[in-house]
Motif scaffolding. Structure first.
Motif, mmCIF file in Angstrom:
data_model
loop_
_atom_site.group_PDB
_atom_site.id
_atom_site.type_symbol
_atom_site.label_atom_id
_atom_site.label_comp_id
_atom_site.label_asym_id
_atom_site.label_seq_id
_atom_site.Cartn_x
_atom_site.Cartn_y
_atom_site.Cartn_z
ATOM 1 N N ASN A 98 0.803 -1.228 0.000
ATOM 2 C CA ASN A 98 0.000 0.000 0.000
ATOM 3 C C ASN A 98 0.836 1.278 0.000
ATOM 4 O OD1 ASN A 98 -2.442 -1.468 0.070
ATOM 5 N ND2 ASN A 98 -2.324 -1.649 2.285
ATOM 6 N N LYS A 99 2.035 1.221 -0.545
ATOM 7 C CA LYS A 99 2.906 2.399 -0.583
ATOM 8 C C LYS A 99 2.251 3.572 -1.288
ATOM 9 C CE LYS A 99 7.511 3.943 -2.072
ATOM 10 N NZ LYS A 99 7.955 4.367 -0.752
ATOM 11 N N PHE A 100 1.496 3.283 -2.326
ATOM 12 C CA PHE A 100 0.883 4.348 -3.116
ATOM 13 C C PHE A 100 -0.591 4.544 -2.760
ATOM 14 C CE2 PHE A 100 4.364 2.601 -5.705
ATOM 15 C CZ PHE A 100 5.124 3.751 -5.848
ATOM 16 N N TYR A 101 -0.987 4.015 -1.631
ATOM 17 C CA TYR A 101 -2.375 4.138 -1.204
ATOM 18 C C TYR A 101 -2.748 5.612 -1.048
ATOM 19 C CZ TYR A 101 -6.740 2.973 1.129
ATOM 20 O OH TYR A 101 -8.065 2.836 1.438
ATOM 21 N N GLY A 102 -3.868 5.990 -1.587
ATOM 22 C CA GLY A 102 -4.285 7.381 -1.527
ATOM 23 C C GLY A 102 -4.278 8.048 -2.879
ATOM 24 N N LEU A 103 -3.556 7.456 -3.843
ATOM 25 C CA LEU A 103 -3.527 8.004 -5.203
ATOM 26 C C LEU A 103 -4.733 7.462 -5.965
ATOM 27 C CD1 LEU A 103 0.294 7.708 -5.991
ATOM 28 C CD2 LEU A 103 -0.985 9.745 -5.305
ATOM 29 N N ILE A 104 -5.890 7.914 -5.568
ATOM 30 C CA ILE A 104 -7.133 7.320 -6.059
ATOM 31 C C ILE A 104 -7.446 7.661 -7.517
ATOM 32 C CG2 ILE A 104 -8.169 7.186 -3.769
ATOM 33 C CD1 ILE A 104 -9.641 9.768 -4.354
ATOM 34 N N SER A 105 -6.777 8.686 -8.061
ATOM 35 C CA SER A 105 -7.022 9.080 -9.454
ATOM 36 C C SER A 105 -5.917 8.632 -10.398
ATOM 37 C CB SER A 105 -7.180 10.608 -9.547
ATOM 38 O OG SER A 105 -8.244 11.066 -8.746
ATOM 39 N N LEU A 106 -4.867 8.013 -9.863
ATOM 40 C CA LEU A 106 -3.693 7.669 -10.679
ATOM 41 C C LEU A 106 -4.037 6.664 -11.774
ATOM 42 C CD1 LEU A 106 -0.640 8.426 -10.637
ATOM 43 C CD2 LEU A 106 -0.263 6.162 -9.633
ATOM 44 N N ARG A 107 -3.672 7.032 -13.007
ATOM 45 C CA ARG A 107 -3.938 6.162 -14.147
ATOM 46 C C ARG A 107 -2.672 5.489 -14.674
ATOM 47 N NH1 ARG A 107 -7.818 10.390 -17.505
ATOM 48 N NH2 ARG A 107 -9.396 10.658 -15.863
ATOM 49 N N GLY B 169 -1.854 -1.754 -3.690
ATOM 50 C CA GLY B 169 -3.169 -1.581 -3.089
ATOM 51 C C GLY B 169 -3.617 -0.132 -3.105
ATOM 52 N N GLY B 170 -4.880 0.083 -3.382
ATOM 53 C CA GLY B 170 -5.443 1.421 -3.375
ATOM 54 C C GLY B 170 -5.424 2.133 -4.711
ATOM 55 N N LEU B 171 -4.725 1.562 -5.698
ATOM 56 C CA LEU B 171 -4.638 2.214 -7.016
ATOM 57 C C LEU B 171 -5.763 1.698 -7.910
ATOM 58 C CD1 LEU B 171 -0.764 2.140 -7.579
ATOM 59 C CD2 LEU B 171 -2.180 3.985 -6.662
ATOM 60 N N ALA B 172 -6.970 2.035 -7.530
ATOM 61 C CA ALA B 172 -8.146 1.483 -8.204
ATOM 62 C C ALA B 172 -8.344 2.014 -9.612
ATOM 63 C CB ALA B 172 -9.395 1.771 -7.367
ATOM 64 N N ALA B 173 -7.708 3.146 -9.950
ATOM 65 C CA ALA B 173 -7.887 3.743 -11.277
ATOM 66 C C ALA B 173 -6.721 3.468 -12.212
ATOM 67 C CB ALA B 173 -8.090 5.261 -11.148
ATOM 68 N N MET B 174 -5.691 2.788 -11.738
ATOM 69 C CA MET B 174 -4.477 2.597 -12.536
ATOM 70 C C MET B 174 -4.712 1.638 -13.702
ATOM 71 S SD MET B 174 -0.640 1.465 -11.315
ATOM 72 C CE MET B 174 -1.163 -0.172 -10.759
ATOM 73 N N GLY B 175 -4.396 2.110 -14.912
ATOM 74 C CA GLY B 175 -4.549 1.276 -16.093
ATOM 75 C C GLY B 175 -3.235 0.886 -16.741
ATOM 76 N N ASN B 176 -2.132 1.573 -16.372
ATOM 77 C CA ASN B 176 -0.834 1.327 -17.008
ATOM 78 C C ASN B 176 0.254 1.288 -15.944
ATOM 79 O OD1 ASN B 176 1.561 1.405 -18.490
ATOM 80 N ND2 ASN B 176 0.752 2.788 -20.046
ATOM 81 N N LEU B 177 0.990 0.182 -15.866
ATOM 82 C CA LEU B 177 2.078 0.022 -14.899
ATOM 83 C C LEU B 177 3.341 -0.422 -15.616
ATOM 84 C CD1 LEU B 177 3.224 -0.137 -12.002
ATOM 85 C CD2 LEU B 177 2.295 -2.466 -11.867
ATOM 86 N N ASN B 178 4.412 0.377 -15.484
ATOM 87 C CA ASN B 178 5.687 0.082 -16.141
ATOM 88 C C ASN B 178 6.747 -0.200 -15.087
ATOM 89 O OD1 ASN B 178 8.123 0.078 -17.551
ATOM 90 N ND2 ASN B 178 7.434 1.617 -19.011
ATOM 91 N N LEU B 179 7.258 -1.433 -15.078
ATOM 92 C CA LEU B 179 8.304 -1.853 -14.140
ATOM 93 C C LEU B 179 9.526 -2.367 -14.894
ATOM 94 C CD1 LEU B 179 5.901 -3.724 -11.728
ATOM 95 C CD2 LEU B 179 7.264 -1.748 -11.069
ATOM 96 N N SER B 180 9.725 -1.907 -16.102
ATOM 97 C CA SER B 180 10.827 -2.391 -16.930
ATOM 98 C C SER B 180 12.170 -1.881 -16.429
ATOM 99 C CB SER B 180 10.618 -1.953 -18.384
ATOM 100 O OG SER B 180 10.589 -0.535 -18.493
ATOM 101 N N PHE B 181 13.229 -2.588 -16.781
ATOM 102 C CA PHE B 181 14.599 -2.202 -16.468
ATOM 103 C C PHE B 181 14.840 -2.040 -14.963
ATOM 104 C CE2 PHE B 181 14.045 -0.779 -20.837
ATOM 105 C CZ PHE B 181 15.209 -1.232 -21.439
ATOM 106 N N CYS B 182 14.217 -2.911 -14.169
ATOM 107 C CA CYS B 182 14.504 -2.940 -12.732
ATOM 108 C C CYS B 182 15.346 -4.178 -12.428
ATOM 109 C CB CYS B 182 13.196 -2.932 -11.931
ATOM 110 S SG CYS B 182 12.324 -1.349 -11.965
#
Length: 206
Positions: free
Chosen positions: A91-100, A118-131
């Motif tokens: 839940n590190k990003f919990y509270g970012l309710i509008s984040l897409r 957790g809490g990113l209910a509006a997120m449609g795109n997640l980029n975790l490349s090059f980690c």
């Protein structure tokens, strides 16, 4: 309006009244509801406008507590790249309710576990490349997620739990290219939508 781009090409006046950050952080550029920082030490994001829409931070050190994200309820786009992020606590990003869109590429994240986003209910795109992600645990995403694009390419990924992608019922694109995977159980993809575009090396599907 207030997106950092002038839509009135002649006068640019759609952005003139949008300077909500008169005291912009050192090494940051603040235009309207858009903030971009590079080669900086960010220790307090609450100094930025609570109405911020876009926050981009490159090659910087992040020293602020995760709770500060709770103030950015209108944030739509967040990019934290080359920031030496080691882990993502639950839940590190919990509270970012509008984040897409959330971009965390080029960081030092090694593993993803349950409810990391957790809490990113509006997120449609997640980029975790090059980690440095070596494994994907189970139930990373909550049932309420609406994620459509997931990029985990260019990671030293070796293992994926059978339930890692559970609840990704709206996923349209999954990128697992250029990882260290040599085998993926078919059970990993059982709960993915039938129409998902899977980008992965053919020789590791068995």
């Amino acid at each position: 309006v207030c997106d950092g781009h002038s839509d009135c090409h002649d006068s640019g006046d759609d952005e003139n009244m949008c300077n909500t950050n008169p005291h912009c952080h050192l090494n940051c550029t603040c235009i309207g509801f858009v903030v971009m920082c590079t080669n900086s030490t960010i220790d307090n994001v609450s100094k930025f406008s609570a109405f911020l829409r876009t926050l981009i931070i490159f090659h910087s050190t992040l020293n602020f507590p995760q709770a500060q994200f709770n103030n950015l309820k209108y944030l739509i786009f967040l990019k934290l790249s080359h920031c030496r992020i080691l882990n993502i606590s639950s839940n590190k990003f919990y509270g970012l309710i509008s984040l897409r869109e959330l971009h965390l590429s080029f960081n030092m994240i090694t593993v993803l576990n349950k409810s990391e986003f957790g809490g990113l209910a509006a997120m449609g795109n997640l980029n975790l490349s090059f980690c440095r992600i070596g494994s994907l645990g189970k139930h990373i995403f909550d049932p309420e997620n609406i994620l459509e694009i997931l990029d985990i390419s260019k990671n030293p990924l070796q293992t994926i739990d059978d339930n890692a992608f559970r609840h990704l019922l709206r996923l349209k694109q999954l990128n697992l290219r250029n990882t260290d995977l040599i085998f993926i159980s078919q059970n990993v993809f059982v709960q993915l939508p039938f129409h998902v575009i899977l980008n992965v090396s053919d020789d590791i599907l068995h």
